[in-house]
Design a protein around this motif. Sequence first.
Motif, PDB file in Angstrom:
ATOM      1  N   GLY A  86       7.885   0.895 -13.294  1.00 24.30           N
ATOM      2  CA  GLY A  86       6.570   1.468 -13.052  1.00 24.30           C
ATOM      3  C   GLY A  86       5.627   1.274 -14.236  1.00 24.30           C
ATOM      4  O   GLY A  86       4.452   0.945 -14.058  1.00 24.30           O
ATOM      5  N   PRO A 111       1.426   2.607  -7.042  1.00 26.23           N
ATOM      6  CA  PRO A 111       2.402   2.811  -8.122  1.00 26.23           C
ATOM      7  C   PRO A 111       2.166   4.111  -8.899  1.00 26.23           C
ATOM      8  O   PRO A 111       3.101   4.657  -9.482  1.00 26.23           O
ATOM      9  CB  PRO A 111       2.189   1.603  -9.041  1.00 26.23           C
ATOM     10  CG  PRO A 111       1.592   0.567  -8.161  1.00 26.23           C
ATOM     11  CD  PRO A 111       0.727   1.316  -7.197  1.00 26.23           C
ATOM     12  N   ILE A 113       1.725   6.987  -7.777  1.00 27.57           N
ATOM     13  CA  ILE A 113       2.493   8.079  -7.174  1.00 27.57           C
ATOM     14  C   ILE A 113       3.775   8.301  -7.960  1.00 27.57           C
ATOM     15  O   ILE A 113       4.223   9.420  -8.152  1.00 27.57           O
ATOM     16  CB  ILE A 113       2.861   7.719  -5.719  1.00 27.57           C
ATOM     17  CG1 ILE A 113       1.613   7.609  -4.875  1.00 27.57           C
ATOM     18  CG2 ILE A 113       3.807   8.759  -5.131  1.00 27.57           C
ATOM     19  CD1 ILE A 113       1.883   7.049  -3.497  1.00 27.57           C
ATOM     20  N   TYR A 114       4.356   7.189  -8.422  1.00 23.93           N
ATOM     21  CA  TYR A 114       5.672   7.286  -9.049  1.00 23.93           C
ATOM     22  C   TYR A 114       5.611   7.367 -10.569  1.00 23.93           C
ATOM     23  O   TYR A 114       6.584   7.691 -11.213  1.00 23.93           O
ATOM     24  CB  TYR A 114       6.526   6.090  -8.633  1.00 23.93           C
ATOM     25  CG  TYR A 114       6.593   5.944  -7.140  1.00 23.93           C
ATOM     26  CD1 TYR A 114       7.250   6.894  -6.363  1.00 23.93           C
ATOM     27  CD2 TYR A 114       5.959   4.886  -6.481  1.00 23.93           C
ATOM     28  CE1 TYR A 114       7.295   6.794  -4.993  1.00 23.93           C
ATOM     29  CE2 TYR A 114       6.002   4.773  -5.101  1.00 23.93           C
ATOM     30  CZ  TYR A 114       6.670   5.730  -4.358  1.00 23.93           C
ATOM     31  OH  TYR A 114       6.709   5.632  -3.005  1.00 23.93           O
TER      32      TYR A 114
ATOM     33  N   ALA B   3       1.187  13.973  -5.284  1.00 26.92           N
ATOM     34  CA  ALA B   3       0.721  12.687  -4.779  1.00 26.92           C
ATOM     35  C   ALA B   3       1.754  12.102  -3.823  1.00 26.92           C
ATOM     36  O   ALA B   3       1.417  11.567  -2.763  1.00 26.92           O
ATOM     37  CB  ALA B   3       0.461  11.728  -5.935  1.00 26.92           C
ATOM     38  N   LEU B   4       3.026  12.257  -4.189  1.00 34.67           N
ATOM     39  CA  LEU B   4       4.104  11.745  -3.342  1.00 34.67           C
ATOM     40  C   LEU B   4       4.092  12.469  -2.004  1.00 34.67           C
ATOM     41  O   LEU B   4       4.234  11.870  -0.942  1.00 34.67           O
ATOM     42  CB  LEU B   4       5.457  11.934  -4.046  1.00 34.67           C
ATOM     43  CG  LEU B   4       6.675  11.468  -3.263  1.00 34.67           C
ATOM     44  CD1 LEU B   4       6.691   9.956  -3.146  1.00 34.67           C
ATOM     45  CD2 LEU B   4       7.966  11.942  -3.907  1.00 34.67           C
ATOM     46  N   ALA B 314      10.088  -1.521  -6.474  1.00 39.35           N
ATOM     47  CA  ALA B 314       9.615  -2.477  -7.478  1.00 39.35           C
ATOM     48  C   ALA B 314       8.464  -1.892  -8.295  1.00 39.35           C
ATOM     49  O   ALA B 314       8.333  -2.179  -9.482  1.00 39.35           O
ATOM     50  CB  ALA B 314       9.173  -3.772  -6.800  1.00 39.35           C
ATOM     51  N   VAL B 315       7.644  -1.053  -7.664  1.00 39.18           N
ATOM     52  CA  VAL B 315       6.519  -0.500  -8.424  1.00 39.18           C
ATOM     53  C   VAL B 315       6.866   0.840  -9.067  1.00 39.18           C
ATOM     54  O   VAL B 315       5.985   1.563  -9.507  1.00 39.18           O
ATOM     55  CB  VAL B 315       5.234  -0.356  -7.570  1.00 39.18           C
ATOM     56  CG1 VAL B 315       4.792  -1.714  -7.054  1.00 39.18           C
ATOM     57  CG2 VAL B 315       5.422   0.634  -6.441  1.00 39.18           C
ATOM     58  N   GLY B 316       8.150   1.180  -9.108  1.00 38.22           N
ATOM     59  CA  GLY B 316       8.542   2.324  -9.918  1.00 38.22           C
ATOM     60  C   GLY B 316       9.142   3.508  -9.185  1.00 38.22           C
ATOM     61  O   GLY B 316       9.415   4.525  -9.801  1.00 38.22           O
ATOM     62  N   ALA B 317       9.345   3.398  -7.851  1.00 39.03           N
ATOM     63  CA  ALA B 317       9.937   4.524  -7.138  1.00 39.03           C
ATOM     64  C   ALA B 317      11.420   4.634  -7.475  1.00 39.03           C
ATOM     65  O   ALA B 317      12.131   3.638  -7.457  1.00 39.03           O
ATOM     66  CB  ALA B 317       9.765   4.353  -5.632  1.00 39.03           C
ATOM     67  N   SER B 318      11.862   5.838  -7.788  1.00 33.63           N
ATOM     68  CA  SER B 318      13.282   6.041  -8.079  1.00 33.63           C
ATOM     69  C   SER B 318      14.000   6.417  -6.786  1.00 33.63           C
ATOM     70  O   SER B 318      13.372   6.630  -5.742  1.00 33.63           O
ATOM     71  CB  SER B 318      13.444   7.145  -9.108  1.00 33.63           C
ATOM     72  OG  SER B 318      13.004   8.370  -8.565  1.00 33.63           O
ATOM     73  N   ASP B 321      12.596   9.591  -5.469  1.00 35.84           N
ATOM     74  CA  ASP B 321      11.270   9.444  -4.838  1.00 35.84           C
ATOM     75  C   ASP B 321      11.402   9.017  -3.382  1.00 35.84           C
ATOM     76  O   ASP B 321      10.755   9.565  -2.496  1.00 35.84           O
ATOM     77  CB  ASP B 321      10.436   8.387  -5.583  1.00 35.84           C
ATOM     78  CG  ASP B 321      10.022   8.867  -6.965  1.00 35.84           C
ATOM     79  OD1 ASP B 321       9.814  10.077  -7.138  1.00 35.84           O
ATOM     80  OD2 ASP B 321       9.907   8.017  -7.871  1.00 35.84           O
TER      81      ASP B 321
END
Lengths: 224, 399
Positions: A86, A111, A113-114, B3-4, B314-318, B321
């Motif tokens: 991220g 992105p 959001i995370y 936000a999630l 890929a954009v950072g979600a674990s 999440d």
Amino acid sequence: MKQPLIKTENLTRTYKLDEMLVHVLKGLNIEIEQGEMVSIMGPSGCGKSTLMHLLGLLDTPTSGKILFAGRDVSQLSDNERADFRGDRVGFVFQQFNLLKKFTALENVVLPLIYSHKGGGTEKRARDLLAEVGLSHRLNHLASKLSGGEQQRVAIARSLINDPPLILADEPTGNLDSRAGSEIMDLLRNLNSKGKTLVIVTHDLSVAQGCQRIIRMKDGEVVRE
Amino acid sequence: MLALLRSSFKIAVDSLWVSKVRSVLTILGIVIGVSAVIILVSMGNGLRSMINTQFMSLGANLVMILPGKVDLNGGGFQQFAAMATSKLTTEDAKLVKSVTNVSEAVPFAASYLPVKNMGESVVVEVLGSDENYTKVMNWPVSEGRNFTVSEVNAGKKVAVLGVTTARNLFNESAVGKTVLIGSERFRVVGILSQKGGSGEMDFDKRVFIPLSAAKVLFGKLNVQVIYFQVLDRSQINTTVTQVKNALLRHHKDDEFSVLQSGDLLKSVDSILGAVTMALAGIAAISLMVGGIGIMNIMLVSVTERTREIGLRKAVGASFTDILWQFLIEATVVSSLGGVVGILLGFLGAFVIGRFISTEVTAWSVLLAFSFSALVGVVFGILPAYKAAKLDPIEALRYE
């Protein structure tokens, strides 16, 4: 001493395919300096995509190290890897990978959001979309955009967390030559503003637009 | 996190909207479950409050003496047998009336008999009593008059009809006409006011005749029930004990039972409460089935959105999440079903309420809704886990 942004040490990646071990990367040593624009070329199956996945921490190496600004990132936990992806890396894919039902703006802020960054996010997303020349398309659904436009949204998305490194996997592969060269101009422009770019491609004209070409074959670097 | 939550909510609503037919079918299971819980519970409660009102209309000061040992936790059959072999008598009623704090004590003998007028015939509960039954049952005559003490003493064949029976047998006013009860002819002297009830419990079908006439008509001398009323409600327990002691001088302990209307009410209420819970439980099973439907669709949805999940990673979600996203989505789907189910439940209870009494209770609505949300979480776990576990590279390559 100035450290390279990326340094790999004896990086290997082996897959198990029907009881057979496939050695995709065989002890790779590369260095990419901060601010470089590097392309990785090679025939299909040479391991260039695998390398990119490893550099973006989407995948873990079988052995060897990946040093990111001097820090070993090859042994991070799942959550740390997600945070790394991220914060430190922006991905640009051949297939764009936008969420079709979302607007350009929503795709760009995704992105965030995370990454748990709040405040002024929409303004930043607008600015980024303006930077890639899409200020007139902010609220269009991704599915209504042309291929070139979608890739620009994807580039804006990769920049939203201001990562030092952009990894692009065949960014022009699904575009006609004109849209492709526009995307390359955009990427070069990003590089000129200090971003480090690694572009996987087998399009020579794309590779020649970069400062350096790493050629791979059968899981090894054959020529720099 | 917020936000999630917002984004997951949007995704959930969007994906529901995109495949409308599928969504409607998915939600339907929950809708049916929730509305079934609400409607069935409302029917159970309607019945409870109806019985409550009827008991209350008898008066809270009413106490019943029944033949035999009455076990409020069951034994209905023995109760019928005890009625037939009752050892209670008119003298017992007089004895009870002499106890302090007892205002009225009225004996009843009852039998189901055909009551006829010309061609019309109905089989109803005929009760023999003395003239004080209107007081003890808190039930005034609305037309004509009650039978008198002299008529009771003389064993006159006079009858007071419940309003339903009067209506069923006569087109015009029944007062002054004669009816055939069993094989005897009785003169109708009055009609009782409306009491309520339905089916077997319809008080307004009853017919009252003097006890002396009833003894002849039924061919038995005992009485089956004695109702008495206390003056001071606060002393009711003392009075009941005194009544028991008085009766024990003439009867064995197992020949009678003294029941306060409150006790009866409690026991009926607890039975109906259990029935209501059982109904709610059955309806809840359909909620479970609805949940399985949600799980099914969520699994399909995870597969369809593999690439999206890969991208998010890929954009950072674990892992967490993605897990949250799909759990929220499943919960949104099931809660939406819950909301629609509540509306449908209210509507259903309203429509059914036109035929039998229904009463929508807050707890059933709350329970049904929270259960439906819970179903979403529980049955969302497996699909969400599957999504969260996806390998991002595989997911991004997925066609």
